[in-house]
Design a protein around this motif. Structure first.
Motif, PDB file in Angstrom:
ATOM      1  N   LYS A 285      31.274  44.993  35.959  1.00 24.50           N
ATOM      2  CA  LYS A 285      30.866  45.411  37.292  1.00 24.50           C
ATOM      3  C   LYS A 285      32.043  45.295  38.261  1.00 24.50           C
ATOM      4  O   LYS A 285      32.940  44.463  38.079  1.00 24.50           O
ATOM      5  CB  LYS A 285      29.716  44.532  37.815  1.00 24.50           C
ATOM      6  CG  LYS A 285      28.445  44.566  36.966  1.00 24.50           C
ATOM      7  CD  LYS A 285      27.692  45.873  37.153  1.00 24.50           C
ATOM      8  CE  LYS A 285      26.340  45.829  36.449  1.00 24.50           C
ATOM      9  NZ  LYS A 285      25.572  47.083  36.659  1.00 24.50           N
ATOM     10  N   ILE A 286      32.027  46.136  39.292  1.00 21.66           N
ATOM     11  CA  ILE A 286      33.008  46.038  40.370  1.00 21.66           C
ATOM     12  C   ILE A 286      32.289  45.588  41.646  1.00 21.66           C
ATOM     13  O   ILE A 286      31.086  45.804  41.769  1.00 21.66           O
ATOM     14  CB  ILE A 286      33.730  47.396  40.601  1.00 21.66           C
ATOM     15  CG1 ILE A 286      32.702  48.541  40.803  1.00 21.66           C
ATOM     16  CG2 ILE A 286      34.693  47.687  39.478  1.00 21.66           C
ATOM     17  CD1 ILE A 286      33.319  49.872  41.166  1.00 21.66           C
ATOM     18  N   PRO A 287      33.043  44.930  42.541  1.00 17.11           N
ATOM     19  CA  PRO A 287      34.483  44.670  42.565  1.00 17.11           C
ATOM     20  C   PRO A 287      34.860  43.425  41.773  1.00 17.11           C
ATOM     21  O   PRO A 287      34.026  42.565  41.504  1.00 17.11           O
ATOM     22  CB  PRO A 287      34.749  44.453  44.057  1.00 17.11           C
ATOM     23  CG  PRO A 287      33.488  43.788  44.546  1.00 17.11           C
ATOM     24  CD  PRO A 287      32.374  44.482  43.796  1.00 17.11           C
ATOM     25  N   VAL A 288      36.153  43.359  41.455  1.00 17.22           N
ATOM     26  CA  VAL A 288      36.753  42.156  40.879  1.00 17.22           C
ATOM     27  C   VAL A 288      38.062  41.893  41.621  1.00 17.22           C
ATOM     28  O   VAL A 288      38.856  42.821  41.833  1.00 17.22           O
ATOM     29  CB  VAL A 288      37.025  42.318  39.366  1.00 17.22           C
ATOM     30  CG1 VAL A 288      37.874  41.173  38.846  1.00 17.22           C
ATOM     31  CG2 VAL A 288      35.709  42.377  38.602  1.00 17.22           C
ATOM     32  N   LEU A 289      38.262  40.655  41.998  1.00 12.26           N
ATOM     33  CA  LEU A 289      39.483  40.236  42.687  1.00 12.26           C
ATOM     34  C   LEU A 289      40.318  39.366  41.765  1.00 12.26           C
ATOM     35  O   LEU A 289      39.812  38.429  41.160  1.00 12.26           O
ATOM     36  CB  LEU A 289      39.138  39.453  43.953  1.00 12.26           C
ATOM     37  CG  LEU A 289      40.319  38.797  44.676  1.00 12.26           C
ATOM     38  CD1 LEU A 289      41.172  39.852  45.377  1.00 12.26           C
ATOM     39  CD2 LEU A 289      39.837  37.740  45.663  1.00 12.26           C
ATOM     40  N   GLN A 290      41.594  39.691  41.683  1.00 12.93           N
ATOM     41  CA  GLN A 290      42.569  38.792  41.070  1.00 12.93           C
ATOM     42  C   GLN A 290      43.443  38.240  42.187  1.00 12.93           C
ATOM     43  O   GLN A 290      44.116  38.993  42.892  1.00 12.93           O
ATOM     44  CB  GLN A 290      43.438  39.530  40.056  1.00 12.93           C
ATOM     45  CG  GLN A 290      42.731  39.895  38.767  1.00 12.93           C
ATOM     46  CD  GLN A 290      43.663  40.613  37.824  1.00 12.93           C
ATOM     47  OE1 GLN A 290      43.862  41.819  37.940  1.00 12.93           O
ATOM     48  NE2 GLN A 290      44.247  39.871  36.887  1.00 12.93           N
ATOM     49  N   ASP A 291      43.421  36.940  42.349  1.00 11.75           N
ATOM     50  CA  ASP A 291      44.233  36.270  43.359  1.00 11.75           C
ATOM     51  C   ASP A 291      45.162  35.313  42.625  1.00 11.75           C
ATOM     52  O   ASP A 291      44.802  34.172  42.340  1.00 11.75           O
ATOM     53  CB  ASP A 291      43.338  35.517  44.347  1.00 11.75           C
ATOM     54  CG  ASP A 291      44.111  34.978  45.537  1.00 11.75           C
ATOM     55  OD1 ASP A 291      45.185  35.526  45.839  1.00 11.75           O
ATOM     56  OD2 ASP A 291      43.645  34.009  46.160  1.00 11.75           O
ATOM     57  N   GLY A 292      46.355  35.808  42.296  1.00  7.80           N
ATOM     58  CA  GLY A 292      47.226  35.032  41.433  1.00  7.80           C
ATOM     59  C   GLY A 292      46.606  34.911  40.059  1.00  7.80           C
ATOM     60  O   GLY A 292      46.221  35.906  39.441  1.00  7.80           O
ATOM     61  N   ASP A 293      46.447  33.680  39.579  1.00  6.40           N
ATOM     62  CA  ASP A 293      45.858  33.479  38.247  1.00  6.40           C
ATOM     63  C   ASP A 293      44.352  33.242  38.296  1.00  6.40           C
ATOM     64  O   ASP A 293      43.742  32.888  37.292  1.00  6.40           O
ATOM     65  CB  ASP A 293      46.538  32.309  37.530  1.00  6.40           C
ATOM     66  CG  ASP A 293      46.400  30.993  38.295  1.00  6.40           C
ATOM     67  OD1 ASP A 293      45.769  30.982  39.373  1.00  6.40           O
ATOM     68  OD2 ASP A 293      46.937  29.972  37.818  1.00  6.40           O
TER      69      ASP A 293
END
Length: 217
Positions: free
Chosen positions: A59-67
């Motif tokens: 599903k979206i959204p997905v956040l990548q914040d660094g690792d």
């Protein structure tokens, strides 16, 4: 000797829906730089091995914040507000306070009563009726349910506005506004209080920038 501060790479996966709009909006409210991966739901992109590794729910959204990787729009909004927006009042004081409890109350209510239990039911039996089938009774009940629950928000705005928690614009307003814009697109009538509220929230620079970033192109 010069000290270099490393800025974590930030990526937002998904675009084109009210739920992805929430994540774009909070990023722009905070003035955070990020990379876009603009694709919509049911486009095939959410089924790839790369994306499934990030979010097994696909599903979206997905956040990548660094690792760190996080899914679910309301979780992303609150995480970013807590992590980067403490000076901007985008989330009330830390857990354990009455103000934070009220913030959670509105976030949970919006995500269940407005988003999942009513607006998504409408989407399932209109836009996705070839999958879920036509269900006129469910559609009627969902519209009635939406109007009943959003009426509570209107009463709160009338007595404690200009925003849902009072004087400060918070992540709860991002969640509420995206539900209201969805209702407008589906020709669900909103009263004057809610329409004036939408004018206040959608006139924000963060909203305007996020609206462009949320396009699929």
């Amino acid at each position: 000797m010069t000290t270099t501060i490393e800025i974590p790479r930030r990526i937002l996966w998904g675009a084109g829906t009210p739920r992805t709009m929430r994540a774009h909006w909070i990023l722009h409210e905070l003035g955070l730089s990020y990379e876009r991966r603009p694709f919509g739901p049911r486009s095939g992109e959410t089924q790839t091995a790369e994306f499934t590794k990030l979010n097994p729910r696909q599903k979206i959204p997905v956040l990548q914040d660094g690792d760190f990787t996080l899914a679910e729009s309301a979780a992303i909004v609150t995480y970013l507000a807590d992590t980067y927006g403490t000076s901007r009042d985008l989330a009330p004081p830390p857990p354990g306070t009455k103000e934070r409890a009220l913030y959670y109350q509105w976030c949970f209510s919006i995500m269940t009563e407005l988003d999942a239990h009513t607006l998504y039911i409408i989407r399932k039996h209109t836009d996705l009726k070839e999958i879920y089938g036509e269900a006129p009774n469910a559609l009627r009940a969902a519209r009635e349910g939406f109007l009943k629950q959003v009426g509570v928000a209107a009463q709160t705005l009338s007595s404690h506005g200009p925003f849902i928690l009072g004087k400060a614009f918070t992540g709860a307003d991002i969640l509420l506004t995206t539900c209201l814009t969805s209702a407008v697109r589906r020709e669900i009538p909103l009263n004057d209080v809610l329409q004036e509220y939408m004018k206040r929230t959608t006139s924000r620079e963060g909203y305007r920038l996020a609206y462009q970033a949320n396009q699929l192109s």
